[in-house]
Motif scaffolding. Structure first.
Motif, PDB file in Angstrom:
ATOM      1  N   THR A   1       0.783  -1.132  -0.207  1.00 11.73           N
ATOM      2  CA  THR A   1       0.081   0.109  -0.007  1.00 11.73           C
ATOM      3  C   THR A   1       0.849   1.137   0.024  1.00 11.73           C
ATOM      4  N   GLU A   2       2.244   1.024  -0.019  1.00 10.41           N
ATOM      5  CA  GLU A   2       3.119   2.251   0.198  1.00 10.41           C
ATOM      6  C   GLU A   2       3.612   2.594  -1.481  1.00 10.41           C
ATOM      7  N   ILE A   3       3.059   1.682  -2.360  1.00 11.61           N
ATOM      8  CA  ILE A   3       3.609   1.890  -3.830  1.00 11.61           C
ATOM      9  C   ILE A   3       2.332   2.529  -4.533  1.00 11.61           C
ATOM     10  N   GLY A   4       2.720   3.513  -5.092  1.00  9.42           N
ATOM     11  CA  GLY A   4       1.654   4.339  -6.098  1.00  9.42           C
ATOM     12  C   GLY A   4       2.164   4.831  -7.316  1.00  9.42           C
TER      13      GLY A   4
ATOM     14  N   PHE B   1      -2.471   5.209  -8.940  1.00  9.42           N
ATOM     15  CA  PHE B   1      -2.838   4.025  -9.060  1.00  9.42           C
ATOM     16  C   PHE B   1      -2.189   3.251  -7.996  1.00  9.42           C
ATOM     17  N   THR B   2      -2.902   2.791  -6.803  1.00  8.53           N
ATOM     18  CA  THR B   2      -2.472   2.375  -5.704  1.00  8.53           C
ATOM     19  C   THR B   2      -3.395   1.440  -4.952  1.00  8.53           C
ATOM     20  N   LEU B   3      -2.776   0.623  -4.192  1.00  9.20           N
ATOM     21  CA  LEU B   3      -3.718  -0.303  -3.209  1.00  9.20           C
ATOM     22  C   LEU B   3      -4.136   0.336  -2.005  1.00  9.20           C
ATOM     23  N   ALA B   4      -3.581   1.501  -1.612  1.00  9.11           N
ATOM     24  CA  ALA B   4      -3.902   2.202  -0.510  1.00  9.11           C
ATOM     25  C   ALA B   4      -5.300   2.656  -0.580  1.00  9.11           C
TER      26      ALA B   4
ATOM     27  N   GLY C   1      -7.061  -2.426   5.242  1.00  8.73           N
ATOM     28  CA  GLY C   1      -6.248  -1.216   4.992  1.00  8.73           C
ATOM     29  C   GLY C   1      -5.794  -1.298   3.499  1.00  8.73           C
ATOM     30  N   ALA C   2      -6.380  -2.096   2.647  1.00  7.09           N
ATOM     31  CA  ALA C   2      -5.946  -2.161   1.490  1.00  7.09           C
ATOM     32  C   ALA C   2      -7.047  -2.459   0.462  1.00  7.09           C
ATOM     33  N   CYS C   3      -7.106  -1.558  -0.335  1.00  3.47           N
ATOM     34  CA  CYS C   3      -7.935  -1.416  -1.541  1.00  3.47           C
ATOM     35  C   CYS C   3      -8.060  -2.405  -2.861  1.00  3.47           C
ATOM     36  N   GLU C   4      -8.745  -3.206  -2.813  1.00  2.00           N
ATOM     37  CA  GLU C   4      -8.558  -4.110  -3.874  1.00  2.00           C
ATOM     38  C   GLU C   4     -10.148  -4.260  -4.916  1.00  2.00           C
TER      39      GLU C   4
END
Ligand SMILES: [Zn+2]
Length: 108
Positions: A71-74, A82-85, A105-108
């Protein structure tokens, strides 16, 4: 159940071969295949890291470490990220839109 049979689309072998080759030889097809391969390799390694945790608590810690790292990657394109955060507004309310769902805490 409504079951219908549609007429077959007939094509010559040559046209079919040409269309498949054009698709398979496109730069995007090759790049997306590479992207699939590296994502799959990373997923396999992350699952192996998770599975080699010795206890359920340790495996859950590893799961949370992996989730946090991902989730720290965007990637940013203009205003879009574009991120899973989870996406949040100024009041920290989650704003992700279906079909995305926030879990742990992750968006999927
Ligand atoms: Zn979400």
């Amino acid at each position: 159940m409504a079951n219908i049979k549609l007429p077959a689309v007939r094509m010559t072998r040559e046209i079919c071969r040409k269309e498949i080759d054009e698709w398979a030889n496109s730069e995007d097809t090759r790049n997306l295949a590479f992207l699939d391969a590296i994502c799959q390799a990373f997923q396999n390694m992350v699952k192996e890291y998770y599975r080699t945790g010795l206890t359920p608590d340790n495996r859950f810690e590893r799961l949370d470490d992996i989730r946090r790292a991902l989730t720290e990657i965007g990637f940013k394109d203009g205003e879009k990220i574009f991120t899973l955060a989870p996406k949040v507004d100024a009041e920290e309310r989650k704003t992700c839109t279906p079909p995305l769902v926030c879990k742990c805490g992750a968006c999927e």
